[in-house]
Design an enzyme around this catalytic site. Structure first.
Site, PDB file in Angstrom:
ATOM      1  N   LYS A   9       0.836  -1.200   0.000  1.00  5.52           N
ATOM      2  CA  LYS A   9       0.000   0.000   0.000  1.00  5.52           C
ATOM      3  C   LYS A   9       0.879   1.262   0.000  1.00  5.52           C
ATOM      4  O   LYS A   9       2.096   1.182   0.228  1.00  5.52           O
ATOM      5  CB  LYS A   9      -0.912  -0.040   1.237  1.00  5.52           C
ATOM      6  CG  LYS A   9      -1.886  -1.242   1.246  1.00  5.52           C
ATOM      7  CD  LYS A   9      -2.778  -1.186   2.488  1.00  5.52           C
ATOM      8  CE  LYS A   9      -3.780  -2.329   2.505  1.00  5.52           C
ATOM      9  NZ  LYS A   9      -4.730  -2.194   3.639  1.00  5.52           N
ATOM     10  N   TYR A  49     -12.153  -3.126  -3.639  1.00  4.37           N
ATOM     11  CA  TYR A  49     -12.683  -3.110  -2.273  1.00  4.37           C
ATOM     12  C   TYR A  49     -14.214  -3.136  -2.248  1.00  4.37           C
ATOM     13  O   TYR A  49     -14.820  -2.655  -1.277  1.00  4.37           O
ATOM     14  CB  TYR A  49     -12.155  -1.894  -1.528  1.00  4.37           C
ATOM     15  CG  TYR A  49     -10.721  -2.053  -1.030  1.00  4.37           C
ATOM     16  CD1 TYR A  49     -10.374  -3.097  -0.167  1.00  4.37           C
ATOM     17  CD2 TYR A  49      -9.723  -1.160  -1.400  1.00  4.37           C
ATOM     18  CE1 TYR A  49      -9.071  -3.247   0.299  1.00  4.37           C
ATOM     19  CE2 TYR A  49      -8.414  -1.301  -0.934  1.00  4.37           C
ATOM     20  CZ  TYR A  49      -8.108  -2.344  -0.074  1.00  4.37           C
ATOM     21  OH  TYR A  49      -6.821  -2.499   0.393  1.00  4.37           O
ATOM     22  N   HIS A 119      -1.850  -5.558   1.501  1.00  6.94           N
ATOM     23  CA  HIS A 119      -3.105  -6.279   1.272  1.00  6.94           C
ATOM     24  C   HIS A 119      -2.766  -7.687   0.805  1.00  6.94           C
ATOM     25  O   HIS A 119      -1.811  -7.876   0.051  1.00  6.94           O
ATOM     26  CB  HIS A 119      -3.935  -5.593   0.166  1.00  6.94           C
ATOM     27  CG  HIS A 119      -5.040  -6.469  -0.356  1.00  6.94           C
ATOM     28  ND1 HIS A 119      -6.262  -6.561   0.262  1.00  6.94           N
ATOM     29  CD2 HIS A 119      -5.071  -7.339  -1.403  1.00  6.94           C
ATOM     30  CE1 HIS A 119      -7.008  -7.449  -0.389  1.00  6.94           C
ATOM     31  NE2 HIS A 119      -6.317  -7.927  -1.406  1.00  6.94           N
ATOM     32  N   GLU A 130      -9.334 -10.646  -7.668  1.00  4.36           N
ATOM     33  CA  GLU A 130      -8.381  -9.541  -7.509  1.00  4.36           C
ATOM     34  C   GLU A 130      -7.227  -9.631  -8.521  1.00  4.36           C
ATOM     35  O   GLU A 130      -6.759  -8.600  -9.011  1.00  4.36           O
ATOM     36  CB  GLU A 130      -7.837  -9.538  -6.069  1.00  4.36           C
ATOM     37  CG  GLU A 130      -8.937  -9.195  -5.055  1.00  4.36           C
ATOM     38  CD  GLU A 130      -8.520  -9.407  -3.600  1.00  4.36           C
ATOM     39  OE1 GLU A 130      -7.352  -9.802  -3.351  1.00  4.36           O
ATOM     40  OE2 GLU A 130      -9.366  -9.180  -2.713  1.00  4.36           O
TER      41      GLU A 130
HETATM   42  P1  IDP Z   1      -7.525  -7.018   5.596  1.00  6.04           P
HETATM   43  O1  IDP Z   1      -6.718  -6.040   4.777  1.00  6.04           O
HETATM   44  O2  IDP Z   1      -6.786  -7.459   6.833  1.00  6.04           O
HETATM   45  O3  IDP Z   1      -8.094  -8.150   4.789  1.00  6.04           O
HETATM   46  P2  IDP Z   1     -10.209  -5.864   5.548  1.00  6.04           P
HETATM   47  O4  IDP Z   1     -11.229  -6.101   6.605  1.00  6.04           O
HETATM   48  O5  IDP Z   1     -10.386  -6.545   4.232  1.00  6.04           O
HETATM   49  O6  IDP Z   1      -8.770  -6.195   6.173  1.00  6.04           O
HETATM   50  O7  IDP Z   1     -10.143  -4.281   5.322  1.00  6.04           O
HETATM   51  C1  IDP Z   1      -9.459  -3.726   4.228  1.00  6.04           C
HETATM   52  C2  IDP Z   1      -8.604  -2.590   4.727  1.00  6.04           C
HETATM   53  O8  IDP Z   1      -9.451  -1.538   5.234  1.00  6.04           O
HETATM   54  C3  IDP Z   1      -7.692  -2.942   5.916  1.00  6.04           C
HETATM   55  O9  IDP Z   1      -6.464  -3.542   5.523  1.00  6.04           O
HETATM   56  C4  IDP Z   1      -7.489  -1.587   6.538  1.00  6.04           C
HETATM   57  O10 IDP Z   1      -6.548  -0.800   5.789  1.00  6.04           O
HETATM   58  C5  IDP Z   1      -8.872  -0.954   6.387  1.00  6.04           C
HETATM   59  N1  IDP Z   1      -9.760  -1.231   7.526  1.00  6.04           N
HETATM   60  C6  IDP Z   1     -10.381  -2.397   7.818  1.00  6.04           C
HETATM   61  N2  IDP Z   1     -11.150  -2.305   8.921  1.00  6.04           N
HETATM   62  C7  IDP Z   1     -11.039  -1.026   9.335  1.00  6.04           C
HETATM   63  C8  IDP Z   1     -11.620  -0.296  10.439  1.00  6.04           C
HETATM   64  O11 IDP Z   1     -12.397  -0.817  11.249  1.00  6.04           O
HETATM   65  N3  IDP Z   1     -11.239   1.008  10.561  1.00  6.04           N
HETATM   66  C9  IDP Z   1     -10.396   1.619   9.693  1.00  6.04           C
HETATM   67  N4  IDP Z   1      -9.832   0.974   8.629  1.00  6.04           N
HETATM   68  C10 IDP Z   1     -10.148  -0.331   8.458  1.00  6.04           C
HETATM   69 MG    MG Z   2      -9.452  -8.021   3.174  1.00  9.67          MG
END
Ligand code: IDP
Ligand code: MG
Length: 138
Positions: A9, A49, A119, A130
């Site tokens: 990222k 996303y 990611h 993806e």
């Molecule tokens: P992951 O990247 O661990 O799979 P996801 O739930 O898919 O997590 O969320 C995508 C991205 O969105 C996360 O990597 C993070 O950057 C952001 N994110 C996820 N949950 C939150 C939150 O509750 N608050 C703020 N940012 C979040």
């Molecule tokens: Mg994710």
């Protein structure tokens, strides 16, 4: 052979951690089979996303991911989807285990969106989808 889509990222690129992330993937034994640097546009990120559309962090997430160049890559190996998610650590870098990418290299920056360096696809279905978004030629 199983494949996963990994992104470094904008925070990871700005902090010169691309090599560190690639080194951990390679040291674990996965092969990098495609790699590029790009500036993602809004349409691409909304597609990527899609599952998060409507959540409070969706807009900040898209803005953050457009804030600078990212590195997209495809890594390959048996159980690489699960394996890279373990290497990355949990979403929240404050509590991600030390030894993981997020646990070692990221922390809470007090921003609306969690900045956590990488990611990684979370399932076979996600990785297929993806990889198609970032590497339609594959
Ligand atoms: P992951 O990247 O661990 O799979 P996801 O739930 O898919 O997590 O969320 C995508 C991205 O969105 C996360 O990597 C993070 O950057 C952001 N994110 C996820 N949950 C939150 C939150 O509750 N608050 C703020 N940012 C979040
Ligand atoms: Mg994710």
């Amino acid at each position: 052979m199983e494949r996963t889509l990994i992104l470094v990222k904008p925070d990871g690129v700005k902090r010169n951690l691309v090599g560190e992330v690639l080194a951990r993937i390679e040291a674990k034994g996965y092969s990098i089979v495609a790699l590029k640097m790009l500036k993602a546009d809004r349409a691409l990120l909304v597609r990527h996303y899609a599952e998060h559309e409507g959540k409070p962090f969706f807009e900040p997430l898209v803005e953050f991911m457009m804030s600078g160049p990212i590195v997209a890559l495809v890594a390959e190996g048996n159980r690489v989807i699960e394996g890279f998610r373990k290497l990355a650590g949990t979403t929240d870098p404050t509590t991600a285990e030390p030894g993981t990418i997020r646990g070692d290299l990221a922390r809470d920056q007090g921003t609306k969106v969690v900045q956590n360096i990488v990611h990684g696809s979370d399932s076979l279905e996600s990785s297929d989808r993806e990889i198609q978004i970032f590497f339609p030629e594959l």
